[in-house]
Each structure stands twice: as C-alpha cells, then as structure tokens.
Design an enzyme around this catalytic site. Structure first.
Site, short mmCIF file in Angstrom:
data_model
loop_
_atom_site.label_atom_id
_atom_site.label_comp_id
_atom_site.label_asym_id
_atom_site.label_seq_id
_atom_site.Cartn_x
_atom_site.Cartn_y
_atom_site.Cartn_z
N HIS B 21 0.81 -1.21 0.06
CA HIS B 21 -0.08 0.09 -0.01
C HIS B 21 0.84 1.03 0.07
CE1 HIS B 21 -2.87 -2.99 1.99
NE2 HIS B 21 -3.38 -2.68 0.98
N GLU B 24 1.74 3.59 3.13
CA GLU B 24 2.03 2.98 4.29
C GLU B 24 3.66 3.21 4.32
OE1 GLU B 24 0.17 -0.76 4.97
OE2 GLU B 24 -1.66 0.30 4.36
N HIS B 116 3.49 -3.69 6.58
CA HIS B 116 2.28 -2.98 6.62
C HIS B 116 2.17 -1.86 8.15
CE1 HIS B 116 0.11 -4.44 3.22
NE2 HIS B 116 0.77 -5.66 3.64
N GLU B 178 2.18 -5.73 10.89
CA GLU B 178 1.21 -4.70 10.91
C GLU B 178 1.42 -4.09 12.22
OE1 GLU B 178 -1.93 -4.71 8.72
OE2 GLU B 178 -1.50 -2.53 9.02
#
EC number: 3.5.1.114
Lengths: 313, 319
Positions: B21, B24, B116, B178
């Site tokens: 993404h 990010e 992420h 994450e």
C-alpha cells in the site's frame, strides 16, 4: 480602567467551511451534519451557513483534485478568466468567492471558520492571519478561556512571504480551526468533540458581542511563524532523515539549539542549528511532505487587544 | 484444510516487501533504503531481497491506483488472461507472482515478509494465515520472546473456505507485520525503527532454522476473525456516527455485549449487541471505511503448535 474601546459593527453573516481538504474528515462530517440539522450552530440574529468547499475532493477522500484549494485565494487566481482548462480548485475558488466574497469588498461574509485536521500533535489550534485584529484576538481569548483546561493554541501566519491565500481569507474576519492529531481519512470521536466545542464557543462569543457585551482589553499568547524547515534529502530528492523521536509529537514545546531534530536512515542525529529557542508546529504533517515542510519554526509572543463593544449598543 | 508443510530444506529465497500500500510509509522507506544498502538483509545462510510491491501507488502516495493489491493475489486474477484494460494492480500482481511465485508451485520463493502499517492502534501485530501455519507461528513465537516489552499479538486472517488473497500467500511461507498507529503518508521514527528491528529478527530466525535449530512445541494465543462491524450509516450510505471514544484505540481489548461502540453525530451511543465477548481489531482504520469495516471482530483462541525439528545437516550455505 480604560474608557477607550473599539466600536465594531455587529456580525451578521458567518460561514463554516468543511472539506477544504477532502480527507480532513472532522470538518466534512460536522458540516454535513449541520446541513441536515443546524440547530446547534444557530444563534439569534445571526446567519450561520455551513458549506462544503471541495466536494469532489471530499467524494474521493483526497486532499485535492488538481491543486490545494487553501493556497489559491489570491487576486490573480480569483481573477482568471473562467474556462474548463483551469484546475478544478481554481474554478471552485471563483465560485466560493462569488458566494461568500468577493474578497476585499463590503459584501463579503463577516466571519468564515475553516475546519481542518492535521496529523501533527497540535491539539486545538486557532489560526490568525493579522496580528492587529482586535476583534479576532478577543474571540480567540474567549475561546481559549472557555476551553480551559483543554489547551488551545494560536498560530499567527502573518509573514511577508510565508502567509498564504486561504479559502477563509475572502471574509472580513478569517478564522482557521485546526485540530490534531488525526490521520487523513479517519474520523475520531474525541477530535470531533474538541472541534465542535471550539465552534460552539466561537458562536457564543459572536452572540454575546452582538448582544452588546463589552469585552475588556486582553492579551493572548500566540506563536508566530518564522520559517519552514524541510527534511534533509538525497540527490534524488528523496527524504534522507525523519523527524527525531524526541521531536515527534512535541508541537508547541520549546526546541533549543542542539536539541535533536532529525534522525537519518543510518542512525545519525541532526540537531537544531542557530542560536534561539523556537516552538515547532506542524511536526510531521502528512500533507506537507510534498510542500517540503517537516515542521515550521515559530516564536512565542503576546498580542494585546483593546476592549471592544458592538456599535449598535 | 491441510497444514502448510514445514520446510524440510533451508530457506534460501526470501523476500521482504514494502509499499504494498503506497501510503504505508515505513515499508516504503525501508525497502528504498535496502535497495541502496542491501547488507542489512544478508545472513550467513541466505540474503533476502527487498521488493517495492506497488511502485505506482508509492509514487502517488496512495493505497492503490485501481484496486487493493493486497486483495489481488487470488487465482482468479493471477491466472486470467492479461488484457490491455487490466487494472494496474492486476498486472502488478501477475508480475509479483512471476517474481516470487508462481503461487502454489515448487518454484515459489521460500518466504515473503510483508510490511504494513495501520491508522488503528494495532501495536505490534503479526499476521499469519491460520493455526496450521507452523513455520510462521514459530517465527511469531520467536519474535514475541525477543521483544517481550512490545506485547506482540498474532492475528490469523484466513476465514475458512476462503482462498488467501495477500502477497505472502504467493510464497511457500510468509508473514505480514502490521504496526500502528501511524497515519497514512507519515513516517514516524519509532514505528520505522521497530519495523526495522523486527525484520532483522525475522531474518535471524530464518538463519537459525537454516543452521539446524530445533524449535519445541508451545502454546500460542492468537486472534481469528468472526465478523466485521460497519459504521452506522444514513440511508444514502454516508457516515451517521463514528467509533465511540471508549472503543477508539482499544484494539485487542475485550468488547462485551452492552459496551458502547459508536457515537452518533446527534449524540447517542450505539452499544454492542453481540452475544459474546469479541476482540476488536483494526478499529478505525482509514483504508477500511470504503470496505464498510469500522472494526474486525475476532475471537481469542489458544492452541498447541507442534515442534519444528531441526533440519537434517545441510550442504554448505549458499554464498
């Protein structure tokens, strides 16, 4: 003690702008809510109009479509011949100037509140464009006092080259409202509550003023912009160092020469140069990476306002 | 559901992917840094390859250009015939599948680590497929033991019957990190350093495994999705309220029936009406507004992870 005060005209037309940046959600949702149910923002004798300034950016949940709406309300852009080739935001700026201005005319709105969020840890912030504006200094003093103990800071962007042509600048009294930290594209309940309170106190002030209340002379602490500092970059223009952990989230707090400012990707600390203490703001604001601003240096000073009273009383 | 086979050979082909993404930032900047200075990714028994997963989205500092790359690694997209009108991310997913896969084949990379960040208060979270993902779970355990101060949690994302759709499913084994909270488009030094340290420890673990370390059985606590909760919306589909202040930032904390979950713009609280305790994750993640997810409801489970025996002595490591 002083019997001398500034007599001001009553305030008649107020606007509240949201969505000037389409991904700063608090203003977007407050304005959308007030467009459906505006009871909260009504005050007797006052027209308060909520308005979404950049609907296409709001729909895409992005800061802007072609260019930053909050930088183009200068007379040159406002005067360009309307055409489909103009960037979306320039066309939109002209529409907004027509509805709420024209800028620098007698017909423009008295006050525009422009609602913004920041990813920086700036808390509740009021943005002032003119250091000699008694009325707004009095309003800001009232808002700060009403919000206490919740801190509310005043950012003064008066500067020969760094001041920018904001959407709200078409009004006689432009007020920027900035609340953070909140990520772009996120709506936090606590931030919403803070912004809502700021607007409530602002409208209460206007109402008291219109009703004839005298506000005695006062003083407020403000942070005046001095200069913007970019990230250290490599030959390709990419960021080579990031905001140091000691500076991250420390907006408004004093930063002394020698204090850490940046941390390189190799782990080296870059300290603040110069010889004076500054107060950094907009530390690590997402939208300012492309504007080449890692933070802005401000200097703390006190502004005074004479007592004011509405001239109709 | 069959177990993912525990590797029987050393893992040589390892990739670390950032910028799946494009907004990010921690993964983006780490990969950019490693592309210039790859020594940090080298270990005695292998070298990991840095991969910038979504270059166009990274340049634009957006999550994606046409569609979410992290939902595009299914066989439908990967195996369909390319056309000129294909969304950018579908073409890119096929490229990554060629580079790191092909998915479910013998030539696929041994391990992909996917980086992420989230706007939610996810802290330090490791995302694996399921409780059968033995290698990844031993890796999670190792990370938890190395960083006791971080309170690392494990999220098992695969819902039964669903094909896995993310990048790390292309390789034979994989894991996603994450970290949060971090706004999109912002690079925080604390999150950056933490991610960098975690990547180093992941590579250390793989090297330990390659060098013939055995890992004993253990009990693992993890979170598994049981549903999602959307924001309260108007008839037109717009937000009518947002995450309640008492739920905001409370990822991984138990949510009981009757607890407040949303606050309407008109002031009322909406309460959680489920029948049992759930553990909400990804609370108020910016990218999930458009997916109709205010938070993911999970259940907490505890289970045994079988021992991972040492590899039989290997030939000399690849230089």
């Amino acid at each position: 003690m002083t019997s001398c005060h500034i007599a001001e005209e009553p305030i008649k037309k107020v606007a509240i702008f949201g969505g000037t940046h389409g991904n700063e959600l608090t203003g977007v949702f407050l304005v959308k809510h007030w467009l459906k149910n505006g009871a909260e923002i009504q005050r007797t004798g006052l027209e308060v109009k909520p308005f979404i300034t950049n609907p296409r950016a709001v729909k895409k949940c992005t800061r802007y479509i072609d260019c930053d709406l909050n930088r183009i309300f200068d007379l040159e852009n406002l005067g360009k011949k309307m055409s489909e080739d103009l960037p979306y935001e320039v066309r939109r700026a002209q529409e907004i100037n027509h509805l709420f201005g024209p800028k620098n005319s007698e017909d423009s709105y008295d006050i525009i509140f422009d609602l913004h969020n920041t990813t920086s840890n700036m808390g509740c912030t009021l943005v002032l464009e003119d250091s000699r504006n008694n009325f707004l200094i009095q309003m800001f003093h009232y808002i700060k006092t009403s919000l206490a103990p919740l801190p509310c800071y005043v950012y003064l962007i008066e500067h020969p080259s760094l001041k920018y042509a904001t959407t709200r600048s078409i009004a006689k009294y432009p007020v920027g409202i900035e609340v953070g930290p909140q990520p772009q594209g996120v709506l936090r309940a606590d931030i919403l509550d803070q912004m809502r309170k700021m607007i409530k106190h602002a409208l209460d002030f206007i109402h008291h003023f219109n009703e004839g209340k005298e506000f005695p002379s006062c003083a407020i602490e403000v942070y005046k912009i001095m200069e913007k500092v970019d990230y250290p970059r490599n030959e390709n223009g990419e960021i080579a160092a990031i905001i140091h952990p000691n500076l991250q989230d420390q907006d408004w707090k004093p930063l002394h020469p020698g204090d850490p400012v940046f941390l390189t990707l190799d782990g080296k600390t870059i300290p603040l140069g110069g010889d004076c203490t500054v107060h950094p703001v907009f530390v690590n604001e997402a939208a300012y990476y492309e504007k080449k601003e890692a933070f802005a240096k401000t200097t703390k000073l006190t502004l005074h306002a004479d007592s004011i009273r509405c001239s109709l009383h | 559901m069959c177990s993912l086979p525990v590797p029987r050979e050393p893992l040589r082909r390892v990739a670390v992917a950032g910028g799946k993404h494009g907004n990010e930032m921690s993964g983006v900047y780490l990969v950019r840094h490693w592309l210039l200075a790859p020594a940090e990714l080298q270990r005695p028994s292998f070298s990991a390859v840095p991969v910038l997963a979504n270059p166009a989205a990274t340049t634009a500092c957006r999550r994606y250009v046409d569609r979410d790359l992290n939902r595009t690694f299914t066989s439908t997209f990967l195996n369909s015939r390319p056309t000129p009108d294909d969304p950018y991310e579908v073409t890119r997913a096929r490229e990554l599948n060629q580079l790191l896969g092909p998915k479910a084949s013998g030539q696929a990379f041994d391990f992909v680590l996917d980086l992420h960040t989230s706007t939610a208060n996810m802290g330090t979270c490791f995302i694996a497929e399921s409780s059968h993902d033995v290698f990844a779970l031993h890796l999670c355990r190792h990370l938890q033991l190395q960083y006791p101060e971080l309170s690392c949690q494990v999220f098992l994302y695969q819902r039964s019957g669903e094909e896995s759709y993310s990048l790390d499913s292309v390789a034979k084994n994989g894991l996603a990190l994450e970290l949060g909270p971090q706004p999109q488009g912002v690079l925080r030094a604390d999150i950056f350093s933490r991610m960098r340290a975690l990547v180093a420890t992941v590579l250390d673990f793989i090297d330990l495994f390659n060098q013939g370390t055995a890992f004993p059985t253990f009990e693992m606590e993890a979170y598994r999705p049981v549903g999602i909760m959307d924001f309260p919306r108007t008839e037109a589909g717009n937000l009518a309220g947002t995450v309640h202040p008492q739920l905001q930032d409370q990822d991984f904390q138990p949510l009981q029936p009757g607890d407040p979950i949303f606050q309407m713009f008109s002031g009322e609280d909406l309460l959680y009406e489920g029948e049992s305790t759930v553990y909400p994750l990804f609370i108020n993640e910016a990218a999930y507004y458009e997916k109709g997810v205010a938070f993911v409801q999970t259940e907490k489970l505890t289970f045994s992870v079988p021992a991972m025996p040492a590899l039989t002595p290997a030939p000399s490591p690849a230089s």
